[in-house]
Design a protein around this motif. Structure first.
Motif, PDB file in Angstrom:
ATOM      1  N   GLY A 366       0.384  -1.227  -0.015  1.00  0.00           N
ATOM      2  CA  GLY A 366      -0.053   0.037  -0.309  1.00  0.00           C
ATOM      3  C   GLY A 366       0.442   1.213   0.076  1.00  0.00           C
ATOM      4  O   GLY A 366       0.305   2.023   0.349  1.00  0.00           O
ATOM      5  N   SER A 367       2.476   1.127  -0.790  1.00  0.00           N
ATOM      6  CA  SER A 367       2.977   2.657  -0.797  1.00  0.00           C
ATOM      7  C   SER A 367       3.044   3.225  -1.819  1.00  0.00           C
ATOM      8  O   SER A 367       3.667   3.877  -1.724  1.00  0.00           O
ATOM      9  N   PHE A 368       2.422   2.385  -2.585  1.00  0.00           N
ATOM     10  CA  PHE A 368       2.476   2.690  -3.850  1.00  0.00           C
ATOM     11  C   PHE A 368       1.487   3.745  -4.147  1.00  0.00           C
ATOM     12  O   PHE A 368      -0.046   3.422  -4.736  1.00  0.00           O
ATOM     13  N   LYS A 369       2.109   4.950  -5.343  1.00  0.00           N
ATOM     14  CA  LYS A 369       0.784   6.500  -5.474  1.00  0.00           C
ATOM     15  C   LYS A 369       1.186   6.108  -6.875  1.00  0.00           C
ATOM     16  O   LYS A 369       0.112   6.491  -7.162  1.00  0.00           O
ATOM     17  N   GLU A 370       2.030   6.376  -6.776  1.00  0.00           N
ATOM     18  CA  GLU A 370       2.747   7.423  -8.522  1.00  0.00           C
ATOM     19  C   GLU A 370       3.796   6.237  -8.924  1.00  0.00           C
ATOM     20  O   GLU A 370       4.846   5.873  -8.698  1.00  0.00           O
ATOM     21  N   LEU A 371       3.387   6.004 -10.478  1.00  0.00           N
ATOM     22  CA  LEU A 371       4.252   5.910 -11.597  1.00  0.00           C
ATOM     23  C   LEU A 371       4.943   6.131 -12.010  1.00  0.00           C
ATOM     24  O   LEU A 371       4.422   7.115 -13.178  1.00  0.00           O
ATOM     25  N   ALA A 385       1.966   8.961 -28.662  1.00  0.00           N
ATOM     26  CA  ALA A 385       1.161   7.445 -28.269  1.00  0.00           C
ATOM     27  C   ALA A 385       1.177   6.871 -28.176  1.00  0.00           C
ATOM     28  O   ALA A 385      -0.208   7.134 -26.520  1.00  0.00           O
ATOM     29  N   LEU A 386       2.884   7.220 -27.581  1.00  0.00           N
ATOM     30  CA  LEU A 386       2.768   5.741 -26.040  1.00  0.00           C
ATOM     31  C   LEU A 386       2.468   6.540 -24.546  1.00  0.00           C
ATOM     32  O   LEU A 386       2.137   5.587 -23.871  1.00  0.00           O
ATOM     33  N   SER A 387       3.353   8.055 -24.492  1.00  0.00           N
ATOM     34  CA  SER A 387       2.925   8.667 -23.561  1.00  0.00           C
ATOM     35  C   SER A 387       1.004   8.964 -23.309  1.00  0.00           C
ATOM     36  O   SER A 387       0.886   8.431 -21.746  1.00  0.00           O
ATOM     37  N   ASP A 388       0.793   9.031 -23.939  1.00  0.00           N
ATOM     38  CA  ASP A 388      -1.191   9.233 -24.322  1.00  0.00           C
ATOM     39  C   ASP A 388      -1.376   8.726 -23.011  1.00  0.00           C
ATOM     40  O   ASP A 388      -2.385   7.947 -22.195  1.00  0.00           O
ATOM     41  N   SER A 389      -0.895   7.086 -24.079  1.00  0.00           N
ATOM     42  CA  SER A 389      -1.842   5.593 -23.637  1.00  0.00           C
ATOM     43  C   SER A 389      -1.680   5.817 -22.044  1.00  0.00           C
ATOM     44  O   SER A 389      -2.147   5.103 -20.929  1.00  0.00           O
ATOM     45  N   LEU A 390      -0.257   5.909 -21.961  1.00  0.00           N
ATOM     46  CA  LEU A 390       0.372   5.600 -19.965  1.00  0.00           C
ATOM     47  C   LEU A 390      -0.183   6.115 -19.377  1.00  0.00           C
ATOM     48  O   LEU A 390      -0.430   6.216 -18.501  1.00  0.00           O
ATOM     49  N   LEU A 391      -0.600   7.599 -20.052  1.00  0.00           N
ATOM     50  CA  LEU A 391      -1.415   8.619 -19.041  1.00  0.00           C
ATOM     51  C   LEU A 391      -2.671   8.107 -18.746  1.00  0.00           C
ATOM     52  O   LEU A 391      -2.882   7.792 -17.428  1.00  0.00           O
ATOM     53  N   LYS A 392      -3.046   7.311 -19.895  1.00  0.00           N
ATOM     54  CA  LYS A 392      -4.256   6.925 -19.423  1.00  0.00           C
ATOM     55  C   LYS A 392      -5.347   5.203 -18.496  1.00  0.00           C
ATOM     56  O   LYS A 392      -5.777   5.633 -18.313  1.00  0.00           O
ATOM     57  N   LEU A 393      -3.447   5.006 -17.765  1.00  0.00           N
ATOM     58  CA  LEU A 393      -3.386   3.685 -17.225  1.00  0.00           C
ATOM     59  C   LEU A 393      -3.381   4.050 -15.888  1.00  0.00           C
ATOM     60  O   LEU A 393      -4.034   3.274 -14.818  1.00  0.00           O
ATOM     61  N   SER A 394      -3.694   5.599 -15.908  1.00  0.00           N
ATOM     62  CA  SER A 394      -3.937   5.740 -14.289  1.00  0.00           C
ATOM     63  C   SER A 394      -5.308   5.667 -13.127  1.00  0.00           C
ATOM     64  O   SER A 394      -5.988   5.860 -14.504  1.00  0.00           O
ATOM     65  N   THR A 395      -4.554   4.761 -12.182  1.00  0.00           N
ATOM     66  CA  THR A 395      -5.903   4.810 -11.480  1.00  0.00           C
ATOM     67  C   THR A 395      -6.378   5.170 -10.491  1.00  0.00           C
ATOM     68  O   THR A 395      -5.510   6.504 -10.256  1.00  0.00           O
ATOM     69  N   SER A 396      -7.242   5.243  -9.866  1.00  0.00           N
ATOM     70  CA  SER A 396      -7.677   5.929  -8.103  1.00  0.00           C
ATOM     71  C   SER A 396      -6.883   5.506  -7.331  1.00  0.00           C
ATOM     72  O   SER A 396      -6.244   5.990  -6.416  1.00  0.00           O
ATOM     73  N   GLU A 397      -5.981   4.708  -7.587  1.00  0.00           N
ATOM     74  CA  GLU A 397      -4.971   4.387  -6.232  1.00  0.00           C
ATOM     75  C   GLU A 397      -4.010   4.934  -6.881  1.00  0.00           C
ATOM     76  O   GLU A 397      -3.069   5.479  -6.165  1.00  0.00           O
ATOM     77  N   VAL A 398      -3.280   4.965  -8.426  1.00  0.00           N
ATOM     78  CA  VAL A 398      -2.317   4.230  -8.796  1.00  0.00           C
ATOM     79  C   VAL A 398      -2.055   6.051  -9.912  1.00  0.00           C
ATOM     80  O   VAL A 398      -2.831   5.636 -11.016  1.00  0.00           O
ATOM     81  N   GLN A 399      -1.355   7.277 -10.526  1.00  0.00           N
ATOM     82  CA  GLN A 399      -1.568   7.553 -11.132  1.00  0.00           C
ATOM     83  C   GLN A 399      -0.265   7.822 -11.162  1.00  0.00           C
ATOM     84  O   GLN A 399       1.177   7.605 -10.802  1.00  0.00           O
ATOM     85  N   VAL A 400       0.248   7.385 -12.697  1.00  0.00           N
ATOM     86  CA  VAL A 400       0.734   7.480 -13.832  1.00  0.00           C
ATOM     87  C   VAL A 400       1.758   8.499 -14.911  1.00  0.00           C
ATOM     88  O   VAL A 400       0.689   9.878 -14.802  1.00  0.00           O
ATOM     89  N   ASN A 401       2.998   9.098 -13.692  1.00  0.00           N
ATOM     90  CA  ASN A 401       3.377  10.423 -14.665  1.00  0.00           C
ATOM     91  C   ASN A 401       4.885  10.763 -15.132  1.00  0.00           C
ATOM     92  O   ASN A 401       5.649   9.665 -15.354  1.00  0.00           O
TER      93      ASN A 401
END
Ligand code: GDP
Length: 472
Positions: A366-371, A385-401
């Motif tokens: 439970g220590s993981f919040k941001e990738l 294209a790749l960056s956009d798709s990765l960003l969209k993988l963000s969930t309420s638990e883990v934010q992709v930056n």
């Protein structure tokens, strides 16, 4: 071994628990905080961590109210190659040395400070470029208060300009733009401002928040104004330090001089360093035998934001190492020895940086919040294209930056940025340079290479769902 005795269980129990969690450890291995937490939990213990490790960290003296006074800003100059970083550093340094002062000869010692015409000091780190800046940050050193980004008015916003801006922004350090070479007939500052605006850097006279100054590192035009802008920015930052305590600071560079022994360039960040003080820097220590400024003038004491060279350390500390002043030789030696031991053990230490495999384990605690991800690719279209798709993988638990993206091979500075920001690097149809590969291996930075975008997205997605099959 230590953990086993703390928990009152056998070493074998600890090792097999680790194995069941996918960690293959030896009896003398140091475990990271998170691993200790889960292992202890398996045995019904909760772990409480103190914020510093008494054995190797030196607690800084608290600054009581009323002890803080203004200090000079510390500046790093970055920008694309040949845009004039070195020329600007040289001009500022040379202009500050009046003839007759210590022979009027300046030396390159890695840092210097100058007095501006308004009577205020500004310190500069004399290793231009974002690689040095980020390498220091990767070692935990926060030295730079303000970054000057140099852009040549007869050129354009170039790849390294963008990288420099990015590295400064990721570090949260304010930027001032210096548009250089305005003495040239081909100079077109407006074109640079336009290009900057397209990179989300809107300068002040265009209604933005970034201070900008047109300069010539050749004729000196605009440089005084640039220094005044640095001071203005410094005022906003309210930079202060307490000069009346034992000195704390960072190592800028170190060399071995045949006659004088180890020569260490350091920046005092707080407190005052005196000749005779016992200094501990990384895993080295020694009494300050002598101190000099960049003109070779001897110093008896050095307060906050003062760069200096010191003689007396018993080895070459690394750029970015913190230094402290200790009460006694013995205390300094003890800590230096322990740190050395840790450095030796670090080669068998569990992974410090994030990898896709690691995500599942960190999620479980439970220590993981941001990738944080760095994306490099062969063409702009696929990077976007790749960056956009990765960003969209963000969930309420883990934010992709996406902390950095760009076209081209994976460079050393990408790896340093990943190291400083705990990021994974994803390469699409590109490979790392030889140098980048080496640093990545040493710092254990994960570089994932793909030739199909879909595969990259799927791997990250699986990792975030804790589904990724461990790679061996
Ligand atoms: P760096 O790679 O960013 O450190 O760039 P340098 O400082 O080495 O400068 C690259 C070249 O541009 C050198 O040949 C400098 O003499 C020249 N240069 C730097 N600043 C100026 C300037 O303001 N005007 C002109 N005309 N040339 C400059």
């Amino acid at each position: 071994n230590d953990l086993a005795s703390l928990l009152g269980v056998s070493v074998n129990d600890i090792i097999s628990t680790c194995m069941s969690l996918g960690m293959f450890v030896s009896i003398n291995q140091r475990l990271d905080a998170e691993s200790i937490t889960i292992i202890a939990d398996e045995f019904g213990f909760a772990v409480e961590f103190t914020t510093h490790d008494d054995e190797v960290d030196v607690a800084e003296e608290e600054d009581e109210e009323g002890t803080l006074i203004d200090r000079a800003p510390i500046v790093t100059i970055m920008g694309h190659v040949d845009h004039g970083k070195t020329s600007l550093l040289d001009y500022i340094r040379d202009a500050s040395v009046t003839e007759g002062e210590a022979g009027g000869i300046t030396q390159h010692i890695g840092a210097y400070d100058v007095m501006t015409s308004s009577g205020k000091r500004v310190a500069f780190l004399d290793t231009p470029g974002h690689e040095a800046f980020t390498a220091m940050r990767a070692r935990g050193a926060k030295i730079t208060d303000i970054v000057i980004i140099v852009v040549a008015a007869d050129d354009d916003v170039m790849p390294q300009t963008k990288e420099a801006i990015n590295h400064a922004q990721v570090a949260g350090v304010p930027i001032i733009i210096a548009i250089n070479k305005v003495d040239k007939p081909q100079a077109n500052p407006d074109k640079i401002k336009e290009a900057l605006s397209q990179n989300n850097i809107l300068v002040e006279d265009w209604g933005g928040k970034y201070q900008c100054q047109e300069i010539s590192a050749k004729t000196g035009q605009g440089i005084e104004d640039l220094l005044e802008k640095v001071l203005l920015e410094a005022e906003v930052l309210e930079l202060t330090a307490n000069p009346n305590k034992k000195a704390v600071g960072s190592v800028i560079e170190a060399t071995l001089d045949k006659g004088r022994g180890y020569v260490t360039t350091m920046m005092v960040q707080s407190g005052t360093l005196n000749v005779g003080d016992v200094v501990l820097a990384g895993s080295f220590f020694g009494k300050v035998k002598a101190m000099f400024d960049h003109t070779g003038k001897k110093l008896k004491k050095a307060g906050p934001s003062t760069p200096l060279q010191m003689l007396g350390l018993d080895g070459a500390a690394q750029a970015g190492d913190k230094f402290n002043v200790m009460d006694t030789d013995r205390e300094a030696r003890e800590i230096a020895t322990k740190r050395e031991q840790i450095v030796r053990e670090q080669s068998i230490r569990t992974k410090k940086h994030i990898t896709l495999d690691e995500i599942g384990r960190r999620l479980a605690i439970g220590s993981f919040k941001e990738l944080n991800v760095i994306v490099k690719g062969d063409v702009d279209g696929s990077v976007e294209a790749l960056s956009d798709s990765l960003l969209k993988l963000s969930t309420s638990e883990v934010q992709v930056n996406i902390i950095h993206k760009g076209v081209g091979q994976i460079s050393e500075s990408d790896v340093l940025l990943a190291s400083a920001s705990d990021a994974v690097i994803i390469g699409f149809q590109v490979r790392p340079s030889g140098g980048a590969k080496k640093i990545a291996e040493k710092d254990e930075i994960e570089i994932r290479l793909y030739s199909i975008i879909y595969d990259a997205i799927n791997d990250v997605k699986d990792a975030m769902e804790g589904l990724l099959a461990p790679t061996v």
